[in-house]
Design an enzyme around this catalytic site. Structure first.
Site, PDB file in Angstrom:
ATOM      1  N   LEU A 374       0.835  -1.200   0.000  1.00 48.30           N
ATOM      2  CA  LEU A 374       0.000   0.000   0.000  1.00 48.30           C
ATOM      3  C   LEU A 374       0.869   1.249   0.000  1.00 48.30           C
ATOM      4  CD1 LEU A 374      -2.851  -0.943   2.496  1.00 48.30           C
ATOM      5  CD2 LEU A 374      -3.179  -0.189   0.145  1.00 48.30           C
ATOM      6  N   ARG A 378       0.598   4.060  -2.853  1.00 51.36           N
ATOM      7  CA  ARG A 378       0.306   5.462  -2.556  1.00 51.36           C
ATOM      8  C   ARG A 378       1.442   6.368  -3.033  1.00 51.36           C
ATOM      9  NH1 ARG A 378      -1.055   3.736   2.985  1.00 51.36           N
ATOM     10  NH2 ARG A 378      -3.296   3.423   3.167  1.00 51.36           N
ATOM     11  N   VAL A 500      -9.927   6.903  -3.013  1.00 59.19           N
ATOM     12  CA  VAL A 500      -9.347   5.563  -3.081  1.00 59.19           C
ATOM     13  C   VAL A 500      -8.063   5.462  -2.257  1.00 59.19           C
ATOM     14  CG1 VAL A 500     -10.363   5.134  -5.333  1.00 59.19           C
ATOM     15  CG2 VAL A 500      -8.087   6.134  -5.201  1.00 59.19           C
ATOM     16  N   GLU A 501      -7.650   4.223  -1.970  1.00 62.18           N
ATOM     17  CA  GLU A 501      -6.436   3.915  -1.181  1.00 62.18           C
ATOM     18  C   GLU A 501      -6.445   4.626   0.164  1.00 62.18           C
ATOM     19  OE1 GLU A 501      -3.300   2.288  -2.130  1.00 62.18           O
ATOM     20  OE2 GLU A 501      -3.328   2.232  -4.308  1.00 62.18           O
ATOM     21  N   GLY A 502      -7.609   4.661   0.811  1.00 66.35           N
ATOM     22  CA  GLY A 502      -7.757   5.341   2.093  1.00 66.35           C
ATOM     23  C   GLY A 502      -8.294   6.736   1.881  1.00 66.35           C
TER      24      GLY A 502
END
Length: 824
Positions: A374, A378, A500-502
């Site tokens: 992740l 990111r 997205v991605e948190g």
């Protein structure tokens, strides 16, 4: 007066020693020497003796190790263990899987800026540059974003084929497995260029190269898994997706309800030990077309078939699309940016243990695996996408604002538009520097969990602000969708990246400072590990060393904060050149402020700090903008410190510094323990806040850079697809800029004649004829004005459609069915 001198000397030497971080023994020796000198020069003897006793009372208990450990360290260790905030297993894994790069320097209060400047300049290999100049350029020329987003709601087959054949899905896969084996910088450059023409294409290429089966297999797969899957992924024979997010576990990935029970079942005609899965995932990019599914689930072994632990933990697995029980193929429709995205569901889906990523040995280690990957995702995909969009928006909007005229003046000359252009240019510069910095950190071998969170949050947030200003400047050109619109789809897609991605709110309020305060702090993690050491003697030794290092560190940052506040950070050694040295001094100040605030917040709030999300978010903003400005300065010096770039650097730097002081001010005004906030204000802002947002004069210089060809504008546009063509309206607008500027003197001469010389014709062509006949312009100038008219018309024209063209296929089908029923 002679009575005060020894105490004044005591304080000044202490401040000097703290500022320069001298060891306690050195401070004591220097102080005693200075006091002796004061006495010999006539200072009051009693006062000198009292000051000397103060030195002895402080130094002796601390310098005699057995006394210090027994009387001070041991009680403090006992207290520390009581107030130490409990860390869950998932929090512990998140902290232990990340690594610390230069961001760790920002928590020291005295960063080693030369270390930053000495990092090698990020550069592509000849092979990587050739890929950008060849296949990436060709792919960009093939893209028709209007057809992708409006007609097909997908990439056309020829784009899918080109992407697969040219190994766009295999950029991160090593060459040994048939991939391209590119650096993170090359990955960043590819995504940046693709996103400047189509966010759908950049998402399609980006996801398989970030969080997905390829990345996970490359790091953790068994040799058999690598040999089988990586060549197929590199060649596009397998299209991957990764199922993490579900309806009841969005950003809280550790609470996923999807589960797998260890049992025996049938696989390829044999009865084998495996896992029976039940899962419900959504928002999964590439899921509708994926042939290979990566899946995160919680694994249980109630019958003890593989060990004594029943709840094994989060585990990752690979599922072929045709696995019995898998439901896949339906699509979500993300804000008219129709990249392939959809749900995946399954009930009682059996897979053998050999389908676990890394095999049975990696069961239960999925959260650590995800944390590492992740962070890389990111660091690259989302910041690079933001960079491509922001840079393209800056140069194309600058050209538009110069060519588009109202009231006989380029709209970019109006002060309100200049303000917007300055924000666009300054933020594009910051985004570009930040996204490249995180890619470079990955290439240095870091797993940049904190910088990746900073880059993801701030690049995507600033990119959304950039496209908002772009839409304001171009007006109707931006809101009327069609093939001539270069910004509308970016406007629609902007909220996707921040989600997205948190989610960005969570990233800011929980991750950036929450992880940074522990992971990047030079002492906190060491103290926590020492306090938890089962060996009491070793734990006491380690805690003693780290505790007093931390105390000295905190005192030093308090002294440095007030000194920099009183002097405006205008005094002191700093690297850089004559232009940037003052910027590094300012960052020294804010680094000391951040370190001091982090220590005070953790000391006074303890475990409650992680629930103070507003405070955490504000301190995260301070950390983020110090990191961001350091990335800008690194980029500026890597480029050879070009004077032409100084307005862009200055605007972005002063914008960040203003936000740093705003965040510090808000944190102090709202600090949960009010007296502590007042004391900290006196240390951090002894003369009040001084940083100001970029002024009008600077904004005017940045706007001017965007509206004329120059080297700074060209550097900002590097890596953006600006090749003019039928399918690239932004590239066409940018290509017109030089011609439009060259025609401006002739245009002014013609307009002057039109207003004052009695030209009677009403339409443009007749006016030009009359101007030539009357000698106001030459025939060559007339041709120049005709060309200007044509290119201006292309710049400002928007699309229109027949009503039937805009109706969906579903509407037309329903209408046809209705007509058929009526006819029957």
């Amino acid at each position: 007066m002679s009575v005060a001198i020894p105490f004044l000397a005591f304080l000044l030497v202490g401040a000097f020693a703290a500022y320069h971080r001298l060891r306690l023994a050195y401070w004591a020796a220097i102080t005693v020497t200075v006091l002796l000198a004061c006495w010999l020069l006539g200072a009051n003897g009693v006062a000198t003796a009292v000051a000397a006793l103060l030195v002895a009372a402080i130094a002796l208990p601390l310098l005699i190790a057995p006394v210090r450990k027994a009387l001070i360290t041991a009680p403090l260790l006992k207290f520390f263990r009581k107030v130490l905030p409990p860390l869950s297993q998932t929090e512990r894994i998140a902290l232990e899987t990340g690594s610390v790069g230069f961001e760790g320097e920002l928590f020291t209060g005295d960063p080693d800026w030369q270390k930053l400047l000495d990092y090698p300049k990020p550069q592509l290999t000849a092979e990587e540059q050739a890929f950008l100049d060849g296949p990436v350029e060709t792919l960009c020329k093939m893209i028709n974003d209007w057809e992708i987003t409006h007609v097909h709601a997908d990439l056309p087959p020829e784009l899918w084929d080109y992407i697969k054949v040219n190994k766009f899905f295999g950029m991160i896969i090593p060459k040994a497995y048939g991939g391209l084996g590119f650096s993170a910088l090359a990955h960043h450059k590819v995504i940046q260029k693709l996103s400047s023409i189509s966010s759908v294409v950049s998402s399609t290429v980006g996801v398989p190269n970030s969080l997905g089966p390829g990345e996970l297999l490359n790091h953790y797969g068994t040799q058999e898994q690598k040999d089988h899957y990586l060549p197929r992924l590199a060649l596009g024979q397998e299209v991957p997706c990764f199922g993490l997010t579900g309806p009841f576990a969005g950003s809280d990935a550790t609470s996923i309800p999807d589960y797998g029970i260890v049992c025996k079942g049938e696989w390829n005609g044999a009865n084998v030990l495996g896992v029976r899965l039940t899962f419900d995932k959504r928002y999964i990019t590439l899921a509708p077309v994926a042939t290979l599914i990566g899946l995160a689930f919680r694994m249980y072994d109630p019958d003890g078939l593989i060990g004594d632990t029943q709840d094994i933990g989060i585990t990752l697995a690979l599922l072929p699309r045709d696995t019995a029980g898998v439901e896949i193929g339906r699509r979500h429709f993300p804000l008219n940016s129709p990249f392939q995205n959809g749900p995946i569901r399954g009930k009682d889906v059996f897979i053998p243990l050999s389908q676990l990523i890394g095999g049975a040995e990696m069961a239960g280690k999925g959260w650590a695996m995800l944390n590492e990957c992740l962070a890389v995702g990111r660091s690259i995909t989302l910041p690079s996408t933001a960079s491509g969009g922001a840079k393209a928006g800056a140069v194309v909007t600058g050209a538009y604002a110069r060519i588009r005229k109202q009231f006989g003046l380029s709209v970019g000359r109006f002060e309100g538009v200049e303000e917007a252009l300055a924000r666009i240019g300054g933020k594009a510069y910051a985004i570009s520097a930040l996204s490249q910095a995180t890619a470079a950190a990955v290439d240095r071998g870091d797993v940049p969990s904190v910088p990746s969170a900073i880059a993801k949050y701030h690049c995507t947030s600033m990119s959304r602000e950039v496209i908002s200003d772009v839409m304001d400047v171009i007006g109707g050109k931006g809101i009327i969708l069609g093939p001539k619109n270069f910004a509308g789809r970016s406007w629609q897609a902007a909220p996707i990246a921040i989600t997205v991605e948190g989610a960005n709110i969570m990233t800011r309020s929980l991750l950036i400072f929450g992880q940074g305060a522990i992971l990047c702090h030079p002492w906190v993690m060491k103290e926590m590990k020492a306090a938890q050491d089962p060996d009491e003697k070793r734990g006491l030794e380690e805690f003693d060393s780290n505790l007093f290092g931390h105390i000295g560190f905190a005192i030093s940052n308090a002294v440095r904060s007030i000194w920099f506040g009183l002097t405006g950070a205008k005094i002191g050694a700093a690297p850089g050149d004559d232009y940037t040295r003052r910027y590094f001094r300012k960052l020294d100040r804010y680094s000391a402020n951040l370190a001091l605030m982090a220590d005070v917040s953790m000391l006074t709030l303890g475990g409650k700090l992680k629930f103070k999300e507003s405070l955490s978010g504000r301190l995260g903003d301070v950390l983020s903008h110090i990191y961001m400005t350091s990335a800008m300065l690194k980029r500026y010096h890597d480029e050879g410190a070009p004077q032409a770039d100084q307005p862009l650097l200055a605007w972005a730097f002063h914008d960040s510094v203003h936000k740093i002081e705003t965040a510090l001010s808000d944190a102090l005004r709202n600090f949960p323990i009010r007296p502590v906030g007042w004391l900290m204000w006196a240390l951090i802002f002894p003369l009040g806040r001084r940083a100001e947002a970029p002024g009008d004069r600077l904004s005017r210089r940045v706007a001017a850079l965007l509206m004329a060809p120059n080297e700074a504008r060209a550097r900002l546009a590097e890596g953006v697809f600006l090749t003019p063509g039928e399918n690239n309206p932004g590239g066409r607008i940018d290509s017109y800029l030089a011609k439009a500027i060259a025609a401006e003197p002739v245009e002014r001469k013609f307009l002057k004649a039109l207003k004052s010389k009695g030209i009677e014709a009403l339409d443009y062509a007749s006016q030009l004829d009359e101007a030539v006949r009357e000698g106001h312009i030459t025939a060559e100038e007339r041709a120049q004005l005709e060309e200007l008219r044509e290119l201006t018309l292309d710049v400002i024209t928007v699309d229109d459609f027949d009503t039937e063209e805009l109706r969906s296929a579903g509407f037309r089908t329903a209408a046809q069915q209705s007509e058929s029923r009526e006819a029957a």
